[in-house]
Design a protein around this motif. Structure first.
Motif, PDB file in Angstrom:
ATOM      1  N   THR A   1     -60.664 -92.227 -28.582  1.00 20.37           N
ATOM      2  CA  THR A   1     -61.751 -93.204 -28.590  1.00 20.37           C
ATOM      3  C   THR A   1     -61.142 -94.568 -28.352  1.00 20.37           C
ATOM      4  OG1 THR A   1     -63.082 -91.858 -30.096  1.00 20.37           O
ATOM      5  CG2 THR A   1     -63.661 -94.192 -29.912  1.00 20.37           C
ATOM      6  N   LEU A   2     -61.597 -95.207 -27.277  1.00 20.21           N
ATOM      7  CA  LEU A   2     -61.069 -96.492 -26.856  1.00 20.21           C
ATOM      8  C   LEU A   2     -62.204 -97.288 -26.237  1.00 20.21           C
ATOM      9  CD1 LEU A   2     -58.733 -98.448 -26.109  1.00 20.21           C
ATOM     10  CD2 LEU A   2     -58.283 -96.993 -24.129  1.00 20.21           C
ATOM     11  N   HIS A   3     -62.348 -98.516 -26.651  1.00 18.94           N
ATOM     12  CA  HIS A   3     -63.365 -99.398 -26.075  1.00 18.94           C
ATOM     13  C   HIS A   3     -64.771 -98.844 -26.306  1.00 18.94           C
ATOM     14  CE1 HIS A   3     -64.520-102.350 -22.808  1.00 18.94           C
ATOM     15  NE2 HIS A   3     -63.632-103.026 -23.525  1.00 18.94           N
ATOM     16  N   GLY A   4     -64.942 -98.095 -27.419  1.00 16.11           N
ATOM     17  CA  GLY A   4     -66.236 -97.522 -27.761  1.00 16.11           C
ATOM     18  C   GLY A   4     -66.597 -96.258 -27.007  1.00 16.11           C
ATOM     19  N   ILE A   5     -65.658 -95.708 -26.254  1.00 14.49           N
ATOM     20  CA  ILE A   5     -65.898 -94.515 -25.437  1.00 14.49           C
ATOM     21  C   ILE A   5     -64.921 -93.428 -25.873  1.00 14.49           C
ATOM     22  CG2 ILE A   5     -65.829 -93.573 -23.084  1.00 14.49           C
ATOM     23  CD1 ILE A   5     -66.523 -96.444 -22.117  1.00 14.49           C
ATOM     24  N   THR A   6     -65.426 -92.212 -26.023  1.00 16.84           N
ATOM     25  CA  THR A   6     -64.587 -91.081 -26.415  1.00 16.84           C
ATOM     26  C   THR A   6     -64.456 -90.118 -25.241  1.00 16.84           C
ATOM     27  OG1 THR A   6     -65.284 -91.286 -28.722  1.00 16.84           O
ATOM     28  CG2 THR A   6     -64.319 -89.183 -28.057  1.00 16.84           C
ATOM     29  N   ARG A   7     -63.211 -89.743 -24.940  1.00 16.83           N
ATOM     30  CA  ARG A   7     -62.912 -88.796 -23.861  1.00 16.83           C
ATOM     31  C   ARG A   7     -61.877 -87.793 -24.356  1.00 16.83           C
ATOM     32  NH1 ARG A   7     -66.790 -90.451 -21.168  1.00 16.83           N
ATOM     33  NH2 ARG A   7     -66.685 -92.047 -19.552  1.00 16.83           N
ATOM     34  N   SER A   8     -61.899 -86.607 -23.748  1.00 15.06           N
ATOM     35  CA  SER A   8     -60.872 -85.602 -24.033  1.00 15.06           C
ATOM     36  C   SER A   8     -59.572 -86.022 -23.365  1.00 15.06           C
ATOM     37  CB  SER A   8     -61.290 -84.230 -23.507  1.00 15.06           C
ATOM     38  OG  SER A   8     -62.412 -83.770 -24.207  1.00 15.06           O
ATOM     39  N   VAL A   9     -58.481 -85.985 -24.127  1.00 18.99           N
ATOM     40  CA  VAL A   9     -57.155 -86.315 -23.607  1.00 18.99           C
ATOM     41  C   VAL A   9     -56.168 -85.307 -24.175  1.00 18.99           C
ATOM     42  CG1 VAL A   9     -55.279 -88.010 -23.616  1.00 18.99           C
ATOM     43  CG2 VAL A   9     -57.647 -88.774 -23.343  1.00 18.99           C
ATOM     44  N   SER A  10     -55.363 -84.733 -23.310  1.00 22.87           N
ATOM     45  CA  SER A  10     -54.322 -83.798 -23.743  1.00 22.87           C
ATOM     46  C   SER A  10     -52.963 -84.480 -23.677  1.00 22.87           C
ATOM     47  CB  SER A  10     -54.319 -82.553 -22.857  1.00 22.87           C
ATOM     48  OG  SER A  10     -55.527 -81.847 -23.027  1.00 22.87           O
ATOM     49  N   LEU A  11     -52.165 -84.262 -24.703  1.00 24.15           N
ATOM     50  CA  LEU A  11     -50.809 -84.802 -24.784  1.00 24.15           C
ATOM     51  C   LEU A  11     -49.813 -83.683 -24.505  1.00 24.15           C
ATOM     52  CD1 LEU A  11     -51.203 -86.741 -28.154  1.00 24.15           C
ATOM     53  CD2 LEU A  11     -51.151 -87.762 -25.878  1.00 24.15           C
ATOM     54  N   THR A  12     -48.936 -83.877 -23.538  1.00 29.14           N
ATOM     55  CA  THR A  12     -47.830 -82.961 -23.321  1.00 29.14           C
ATOM     56  C   THR A  12     -46.775 -83.325 -24.357  1.00 29.14           C
ATOM     57  OG1 THR A  12     -48.340 -82.856 -20.975  1.00 29.14           O
ATOM     58  CG2 THR A  12     -46.123 -82.161 -21.648  1.00 29.14           C
ATOM     59  N   SER A  13     -46.384 -82.364 -25.192  1.00 35.82           N
ATOM     60  CA  SER A  13     -45.594 -82.695 -26.388  1.00 35.82           C
ATOM     61  C   SER A  13     -44.354 -81.827 -26.538  1.00 35.82           C
ATOM     62  CB  SER A  13     -46.465 -82.528 -27.637  1.00 35.82           C
ATOM     63  OG  SER A  13     -47.652 -83.279 -27.518  1.00 35.82           O
ATOM     64  N   GLN A  14     -43.403 -82.397 -27.229  1.00 35.65           N
ATOM     65  CA  GLN A  14     -42.181 -81.697 -27.608  1.00 35.65           C
ATOM     66  C   GLN A  14     -41.951 -81.895 -29.101  1.00 35.65           C
ATOM     67  OE1 GLN A  14     -40.011 -79.840 -25.671  1.00 35.65           O
ATOM     68  NE2 GLN A  14     -41.533 -80.082 -24.065  1.00 35.65           N
TER      69      GLN A  14
ATOM     70  N   LYS B   1     -51.610 -89.345 -19.463  1.00 30.73           N
ATOM     71  CA  LYS B   1     -52.091 -90.358 -18.523  1.00 30.73           C
ATOM     72  C   LYS B   1     -53.597 -90.432 -18.673  1.00 30.73           C
ATOM     73  CE  LYS B   1     -48.373 -90.102 -15.216  1.00 30.73           C
ATOM     74  NZ  LYS B   1     -47.949 -89.897 -13.843  1.00 30.73           N
ATOM     75  N   ILE B   2     -54.098 -91.674 -18.708  1.00 30.12           N
ATOM     76  CA  ILE B   2     -55.537 -91.872 -18.791  1.00 30.12           C
ATOM     77  C   ILE B   2     -55.971 -92.843 -17.700  1.00 30.12           C
ATOM     78  CG2 ILE B   2     -55.632 -91.414 -21.280  1.00 30.12           C
ATOM     79  CD1 ILE B   2     -55.979 -94.499 -21.663  1.00 30.12           C
ATOM     80  N   SER B   3     -57.243 -92.809 -17.391  1.00 35.04           N
ATOM     81  CA  SER B   3     -57.858 -93.758 -16.471  1.00 35.04           C
ATOM     82  C   SER B   3     -58.488 -94.861 -17.307  1.00 35.04           C
ATOM     83  CB  SER B   3     -58.928 -93.066 -15.629  1.00 35.04           C
ATOM     84  OG  SER B   3     -59.796 -94.023 -15.047  1.00 35.04           O
ATOM     85  N   ARG B   4     -58.035 -96.091 -17.136  1.00 29.76           N
ATOM     86  CA  ARG B   4     -58.598 -97.183 -17.930  1.00 29.76           C
ATOM     87  C   ARG B   4     -60.067 -97.402 -17.594  1.00 29.76           C
ATOM     88  NH1 ARG B   4     -58.676-102.101 -15.319  1.00 29.76           N
ATOM     89  NH2 ARG B   4     -57.541-102.147 -13.359  1.00 29.76           N
TER      90      ARG B   4
END
Length: 180
Positions: free
Chosen positions: A109-122, A143-146
């Motif tokens: 949730t950023l700037h009042g908008i919620t989107r699905s985001v996946s983190l590639t993790s170790q 990576k996200i689209s601003r």
């Protein structure tokens, strides 16, 4: 997770040994890098790593690119609008194995908008620290689209391209401490 020092429990990021950073293209020539200096990261590890969860809250006013005028502009309504949107938050919705690493699926949730985001993790490891505590290390990228979060205009350049790129690369280096 089969690591001899793995522990089930609640872990908090140690801000002295952790970093939440980003980079974005500038004038289609270079990447500008920055970081956030105030945040809360909580990792709850389950019996199996896939049963774990992550929550993060980042104070957007803590943005630091090493250039005060740019930081103030990024805090303004042109970009992050910290007066109306003071925090960015992430909540995992699932964790799954991916080869030698993990993918953390979640909602940003950023700037009042919620989107699905996946983190590639170790998972970098688990160990006892010299003070009798337990620590764990994690790395993650996304990576996200601003523009998908309604942040900033696409100011076109005369020769093509834009002044500030749309894709923001995010990287997290988290050293977490097991809470007692």
């Amino acid at each position: 997770m089969t690591h001899p020092d793995y522990r089930v429990g609640t872990w908090k990021a140690d801000p002295v040994h952790s970093e939440i950073a980003f980079s974005v293209r500038h004038l289609m020539l270079s990447n500008v890098r920055g970081r956030f200096t105030r945040y809360d990261v909580t990792i709850n590890t389950g019996e199996d790593m896939s049963e774990s969860s992550i929550t993060t809250t980042i104070e957007l006013a803590s943005i630091d690119t090493g250039n005060q005028p740019r930081d103030e502009h990024l805090r303004s309504a042109d970009y992050l609008d910290v007066q109306h949107h003071s925090v960015m938050s992430y909540r995992s919705t699932g964790i799954r194995r991916d080869g030698d690493g993990w993918v953390v699926d979640g909602e940003l949730t950023l700037h009042g908008i919620t989107r699905s985001v996946s983190l590639t993790s170790q998972v970098n490891g688990f160990a006892a620290d010299p003070f009798g505590g337990r620590r764990a290390g994690f790395s993650a990228t996304a990576k996200i689209s601003r523009r998908e979060f309604g942040i900033g205009a696409a100011l076109p350049l005369d020769g093509g391209g834009v002044a500030v790129g749309d894709t923001v690369a995010i990287s997290l280096e988290i050293e977490a401490v097991l809470q007692q």
